[in-house]
Design a protein around this motif. Structure first.
Motif, PDB file in Angstrom:
ATOM      1  N   MET A   1       0.852  -1.193   0.000  1.00 18.66           N
ATOM      2  CA  MET A   1       0.000   0.000   0.000  1.00 18.66           C
ATOM      3  C   MET A   1       0.885   1.239   0.000  1.00 18.66           C
ATOM      4  O   MET A   1       1.782   1.368   0.830  1.00 18.66           O
ATOM      5  N   LYS A   2       0.610   2.151  -0.900  1.00 22.36           N
ATOM      6  CA  LYS A   2       1.425   3.365  -0.979  1.00 22.36           C
ATOM      7  C   LYS A   2       0.583   4.524  -0.495  1.00 22.36           C
ATOM      8  O   LYS A   2      -0.590   4.669  -0.848  1.00 22.36           O
ATOM      9  N   VAL A   3       1.175   5.367   0.316  1.00 21.75           N
ATOM     10  CA  VAL A   3       0.490   6.540   0.848  1.00 21.75           C
ATOM     11  C   VAL A   3       1.269   7.776   0.434  1.00 21.75           C
ATOM     12  O   VAL A   3       2.475   7.865   0.671  1.00 21.75           O
ATOM     13  N   ASP A   4       0.552   8.728  -0.163  1.00 19.17           N
ATOM     14  CA  ASP A   4       1.176   9.962  -0.609  1.00 19.17           C
ATOM     15  C   ASP A   4       0.938  11.013   0.469  1.00 19.17           C
ATOM     16  O   ASP A   4      -0.181  11.464   0.681  1.00 19.17           O
ATOM     17  N   LEU A   5       1.977  11.388   1.196  1.00 18.44           N
ATOM     18  CA  LEU A   5       1.866  12.360   2.286  1.00 18.44           C
ATOM     19  C   LEU A   5       2.578  13.627   1.890  1.00 18.44           C
ATOM     20  O   LEU A   5       3.748  13.587   1.490  1.00 18.44           O
ATOM     21  N   LYS A   6       1.870  14.740   1.983  1.00 14.60           N
ATOM     22  CA  LYS A   6       2.492  16.028   1.681  1.00 14.60           C
ATOM     23  C   LYS A   6       2.418  16.903   2.917  1.00 14.60           C
ATOM     24  O   LYS A   6       1.535  16.769   3.747  1.00 14.60           O
ATOM     25  N   PHE A   7       3.388  17.811   3.032  1.00 14.15           N
ATOM     26  CA  PHE A   7       3.425  18.700   4.189  1.00 14.15           C
ATOM     27  C   PHE A   7       3.494  20.145   3.701  1.00 14.15           C
ATOM     28  O   PHE A   7       4.082  20.441   2.647  1.00 14.15           O
ATOM     29  N   ALA A   8       2.885  21.033   4.492  1.00 14.89           N
ATOM     30  CA  ALA A   8       2.877  22.454   4.135  1.00 14.89           C
ATOM     31  C   ALA A   8       3.126  23.272   5.399  1.00 14.89           C
ATOM     32  O   ALA A   8       2.451  23.080   6.418  1.00 14.89           O
ATOM     33  N   ALA A   9       4.091  24.184   5.311  1.00 14.67           N
ATOM     34  CA  ALA A   9       4.371  25.144   6.378  1.00 14.67           C
ATOM     35  C   ALA A   9       4.777  24.458   7.685  1.00 14.67           C
ATOM     36  O   ALA A   9       4.469  24.969   8.764  1.00 14.67           O
ATOM     37  N   VAL A  10       5.466  23.330   7.573  1.00 19.84           N
ATOM     38  CA  VAL A  10       5.958  22.704   8.807  1.00 19.84           C
ATOM     39  C   VAL A  10       7.445  22.992   8.927  1.00 19.84           C
ATOM     40  O   VAL A  10       8.124  23.272   7.944  1.00 19.84           O
ATOM     41  N   SER A  11       7.953  22.889  10.140  1.00 19.01           N
ATOM     42  CA  SER A  11       9.368  23.183  10.374  1.00 19.01           C
ATOM     43  C   SER A  11      10.234  22.062   9.805  1.00 19.01           C
ATOM     44  O   SER A  11       9.762  20.962   9.514  1.00 19.01           O
ATOM     45  N   ARG A  12      11.504  22.375   9.682  1.00 19.98           N
ATOM     46  CA  ARG A  12      12.455  21.370   9.185  1.00 19.98           C
ATOM     47  C   ARG A  12      12.518  20.167  10.112  1.00 19.98           C
ATOM     48  O   ARG A  12      12.652  19.031   9.677  1.00 19.98           O
ATOM     49  N   GLN A  13      12.391  20.464  11.410  1.00 15.93           N
ATOM     50  CA  GLN A  13      12.443  19.385  12.400  1.00 15.93           C
ATOM     51  C   GLN A  13      11.273  18.440  12.193  1.00 15.93           C
ATOM     52  O   GLN A  13      11.410  17.223  12.198  1.00 15.93           O
ATOM     53  N   SER A  14      10.077  19.041  11.996  1.00 23.91           N
ATOM     54  CA  SER A  14       8.894  18.204  11.785  1.00 23.91           C
ATOM     55  C   SER A  14       9.023  17.418  10.499  1.00 23.91           C
ATOM     56  O   SER A  14       8.636  16.248  10.430  1.00 23.91           O
ATOM     57  N   GLU A  15       9.551  18.054   9.482  1.00 23.97           N
ATOM     58  CA  GLU A  15       9.729  17.353   8.202  1.00 23.97           C
ATOM     59  C   GLU A  15      10.644  16.146   8.391  1.00 23.97           C
ATOM     60  O   GLU A  15      10.375  15.053   7.898  1.00 23.97           O
ATOM     61  N   GLU A  16      11.725  16.355   9.151  1.00 21.66           N
ATOM     62  CA  GLU A  16      12.661  15.250   9.361  1.00 21.66           C
ATOM     63  C   GLU A  16      11.991  14.109  10.121  1.00 21.66           C
ATOM     64  O   GLU A  16      12.165  12.928   9.798  1.00 21.66           O
ATOM     65  N   GLN A  17      11.210  14.471  11.126  1.00 17.76           N
ATOM     66  CA  GLN A  17      10.521  13.421  11.897  1.00 17.76           C
ATOM     67  C   GLN A  17       9.494  12.703  11.040  1.00 17.76           C
ATOM     68  O   GLN A  17       9.274  11.500  11.174  1.00 17.76           O
ATOM     69  N   LEU A  18       8.849  13.437  10.124  1.00 17.75           N
ATOM     70  CA  LEU A  18       7.887  12.802   9.214  1.00 17.75           C
ATOM     71  C   LEU A  18       8.587  11.784   8.327  1.00 17.75           C
ATOM     72  O   LEU A  18       8.082  10.692   8.094  1.00 17.75           O
ATOM     73  N   ARG A  19       9.737  12.157   7.828  1.00 19.92           N
ATOM     74  CA  ARG A  19      10.469  11.239   6.951  1.00 19.92           C
ATOM     75  C   ARG A  19      10.920  10.006   7.726  1.00 19.92           C
ATOM     76  O   ARG A  19      10.884   8.875   7.228  1.00 19.92           O
ATOM     77  N   LEU A  20      11.353  10.223   8.975  1.00 16.32           N
ATOM     78  CA  LEU A  20      11.735   9.086   9.808  1.00 16.32           C
ATOM     79  C   LEU A  20      10.535   8.201  10.099  1.00 16.32           C
ATOM     80  O   LEU A  20      10.636   6.973  10.105  1.00 16.32           O
ATOM     81  N   ALA A  21       9.395   8.826  10.336  1.00 17.01           N
ATOM     82  CA  ALA A  21       8.171   8.056  10.588  1.00 17.01           C
ATOM     83  C   ALA A  21       7.825   7.209   9.375  1.00 17.01           C
ATOM     84  O   ALA A  21       7.381   6.062   9.505  1.00 17.01           O
ATOM     85  N   ALA A  22       8.031   7.771   8.190  1.00 20.60           N
ATOM     86  CA  ALA A  22       7.756   7.022   6.959  1.00 20.60           C
ATOM     87  C   ALA A  22       8.643   5.783   6.891  1.00 20.60           C
ATOM     88  O   ALA A  22       8.214   4.703   6.496  1.00 20.60           O
ATOM     89  N   ASP A  23       9.894   5.940   7.306  1.00 16.71           N
ATOM     90  CA  ASP A  23      10.805   4.797   7.316  1.00 16.71           C
ATOM     91  C   ASP A  23      10.329   3.743   8.307  1.00 16.71           C
ATOM     92  O   ASP A  23      10.391   2.539   8.042  1.00 16.71           O
ATOM     93  N   LEU A  24       9.869   4.191   9.469  1.00 22.92           N
ATOM     94  CA  LEU A  24       9.381   3.243  10.477  1.00 22.92           C
ATOM     95  C   LEU A  24       8.175   2.478   9.945  1.00 22.92           C
ATOM     96  O   LEU A  24       8.009   1.288  10.193  1.00 22.92           O
ATOM     97  N   MET A  25       7.334   3.176   9.212  1.00 26.07           N
ATOM     98  CA  MET A  25       6.113   2.531   8.741  1.00 26.07           C
ATOM     99  C   MET A  25       6.389   1.544   7.611  1.00 26.07           C
ATOM    100  O   MET A  25       5.588   0.657   7.369  1.00 26.07           O
ATOM    101  N   ALA A  26       7.512   1.713   6.980  1.00 23.86           N
ATOM    102  CA  ALA A  26       7.868   0.762   5.920  1.00 23.86           C
ATOM    103  C   ALA A  26       7.967  -0.640   6.484  1.00 23.86           C
ATOM    104  O   ALA A  26       7.682  -1.625   5.813  1.00 23.86           O
ATOM    105  N   ALA A  27       8.375  -0.743   7.744  1.00 21.51           N
ATOM    106  CA  ALA A  27       8.492  -2.053   8.386  1.00 21.51           C
ATOM    107  C   ALA A  27       7.133  -2.718   8.533  1.00 21.51           C
ATOM    108  O   ALA A  27       7.038  -3.934   8.715  1.00 21.51           O
ATOM    109  N   GLN A  28       6.065  -1.915   8.493  1.00 17.95           N
ATOM    110  CA  GLN A  28       4.722  -2.477   8.605  1.00 17.95           C
ATOM    111  C   GLN A  28       4.071  -2.636   7.246  1.00 17.95           C
ATOM    112  O   GLN A  28       2.868  -2.828   7.148  1.00 17.95           O
ATOM    113  N   GLY A  29       4.884  -2.513   6.211  1.00 15.74           N
ATOM    114  CA  GLY A  29       4.363  -2.737   4.879  1.00 15.74           C
ATOM    115  C   GLY A  29       3.705  -1.530   4.264  1.00 15.74           C
ATOM    116  O   GLY A  29       3.107  -1.626   3.192  1.00 15.74           O
TER     117      GLY A  29
END
Lengths: 174, 333
Positions: free
Chosen positions: B1-29
């Motif tokens: 399953m592919k999920v397209d997530l976009k972000f707007a007006a978030v800080s760099r820190q939040s963006e980095e955490q979002l990308r890390l979260a995406a990596d974590l979720m890859a483990a769940q398919g």
């Protein structure tokens, strides 16, 4: 089987930091038999242990752990079997700046196992922080050659936490 | 399953955490593709609703079937959004919130068996075994662990103007200063590293030298929330890592003792050592980067190393006292 007295031994050549390490973990100033070096200072080392170091570490019910430091000079080697008998294990400290470090490591590993084939050991290598040329690889090779795996850590003998880490590794080997 | 997530007006820190979260979720398919909002359709929009640009994105997203996640602010009504998270929420919180929103099971990342060859492949669907997503292969520690051209080699490692020499042949890391060492250790789990081979490690008098094993383990444990699950299956240690210079790493010591005596995967090791799965996974990344791990998949289990008879552990009050006195907690012997 309860241990009658709990004993931990530090061994290693002259200048490796045995007295320093024992002082770092002892609850009180160790009994030390230090005398000035006859031939003058060796770097920062101005005294040497002429018998053995002794200290206690109190456990939480008041029972003592007796900590002994073997003198590094060859003419005291007769003492080693007497001190090592019944010990939990031996922490061998080596000076990382020593040119024949691997040979010294092998000497202590085989020497201690000659006293007691089943003796538990860990190796602490001191004075490596400002020595970019130091390599732990030859020591790992010696350990493999000499038999059962033995932890080898680089530590600062002045650091209570790092000397404690050696003790932990020894306890985990039991 | 592919999920397209976009972000707007978030800080760099939040963006980095979002990308890390995406990596974590890859483990769940779940393959979550994170990118800046560009006005096109997406499945999830993460937005700062108090920012003008964020409000613009929000207004467009509300006309479409988009799940909206807002950054928390005073007075924000959580009912209007699929989820609300703090701006400084860690990756694990983002992953849990996204998983809940998308209907995926949310759990601590569990290692999925994977071959090393899959490490560079994109994330697979849930019915297939999951390797390490391509994004993770760019993290410093992961690259060192997974790339056979880097693992166990003498390397000049550089990131953001700082450098250290990873002298694997000596088991040492050499830096100009303790401060450089500490800064780069803290960045081990991040991408953006360059590694180049070093023909010979210079023996210059300047600088500091420390245990490479402790450098990796310390850095990995500090970033355990950011690292992906360790991908390999059953592993064993070939040597004691040098952990003398990292005396706070008691759990790593316990794990080492177990891994030297028996092979295991992350879940088995967590169960037998009582060390949490994230820490076990982080340590395995570090041990792999140090080239101390050996895979045992498909091989007959080696007999556990039996301590000499005279030293066999007899669980006694004395051993418990020693363990407590020297910071091993309840007897771990």
């Amino acid at each position: 089987m309860e241990l009658e007295s709990i004993k931990l031994v530090f061994g290693g050549p002259v200048g490796a930091g045995k007295s320093t390490a024992i002082r770092a973990i002892a609850d009180a100033e160790p009994i030390s038999t230090e005398m000035p070096l006859i031939d003058g200072p060796m770097g920062d080392k101005t005294t040497t242990t002429v018998a053995l170091d002794f200290a206690t570490v109190m456990l939480d019910d008041g029972a003592p752990l007796f900590v002994y430091g073997l003198p590094g000079q060859a003419h005291f080697e007769f003492m080693y079997p007497i001190v090592v008998e019944g010990a939990l294990g031996v922490i061998v400290l080596l000076n990382g700046t020593q040119p024949d470090l691997a040979a010294e490591c092998e000497r202590w590993l085989t020497g201690m196992r000659r006293i007691n084939e089943a003796i538990l050991m860990v190796i602490g290598v001191t004075q490596t922080e400002t020595l970019p040329s130091f390599s732990i690889t030859p020591l790992r090779e010696v350990i493999k050659r000499c038999g059962a795996p033995v932890p080898v850590f680089t530590i600062d003998a002045r650091s209570k936490e790092e000397v404690t880490q050696l003790v932990r590794a020894l306890l985990l080997e039991m | 399953m592919k999920v397209d997530l976009k972000f707007a007006a978030v800080s760099r820190q939040s963006e980095e955490q979002l990308r890390l979260a995406a990596d974590l979720m890859a483990a769940q398919g779940l393959r979550v593709v994170v990118s800046p909002w560009d006005g096109t359709r997406c499945d999830v929009l993460v937005v700062d609703a108090q920012d003008t640009y964020g409000q613009h994105a929000l207004n467009l997203a509300r006309r479409r079937p988009v799940k909206i996640v807002a950054l928390a602010h005073a007075g924000l009504s959580a009912d209007a959004y699929a989820a609300v998270l703090a701006e400084d929420a860690p990756a694990s919180d983002w992953a849990r919130a996204l998983a809940r929103m998308l209907g995926a099971p949310s759990s601590v990342p569990v290692v999925q068996p994977a071959s090393e060859a899959e490490a560079e492949a994109p994330a697979q669907t849930p019915t297939e075994s999951v390797g390490v997503p391509t994004a993770d292969a760019s993290r410093g520690l992961c690259r060192l662990a997974l790339d056979p051209d880097l693992r166990g080699k003498d390397l000049l490692a550089q990131r953001e103007g700082l450098s250290v020499v990873l002298a694997s042949s000596r088991g040492r890391v050499v830096a100009d200063s303790e401060a450089d060492l500490a800064r780069l250790r803290a960045q081990l789990a991040l991408p953006g590293w360059t590694f180049s081979p070093v023909a010979a490690v210079a023996d210059s008098a300047a600088g500091v030298s420390a245990s490479l094993d402790a450098f990796y383990v310390d850095g990995a444990l500090a970033a355990r929330d950011q690292l992906p699950p360790f991908p390999h299956g059953t592993v064993r240690l070939s040597d004691w890592p040098d952990l003398g210079g990292a005396p706070a790493l008691v759990d790593a010591l316990k794990l080492v003792r177990t891994l030297l005596r028996q092979a295991g995967d992350v879940n088995e090791l967590a169960a037998s050592t009582q060390v949490d799965g994230l820490s076990v996974s982080a340590c395995l990344w570090a041990f792999s980067a140090a080239d101390l791990l050996r895979r045992e998949d498909g091989l007959p289990q080696a007999a556990a190393v039996v301590p000499p008879a005279a030293a066999l552990a007899i669980r006694t009050q004395t051993m418990d006292k020693l363990a407590r006195r020297f910071g091993l907690g309840a007897s771990s012997t």
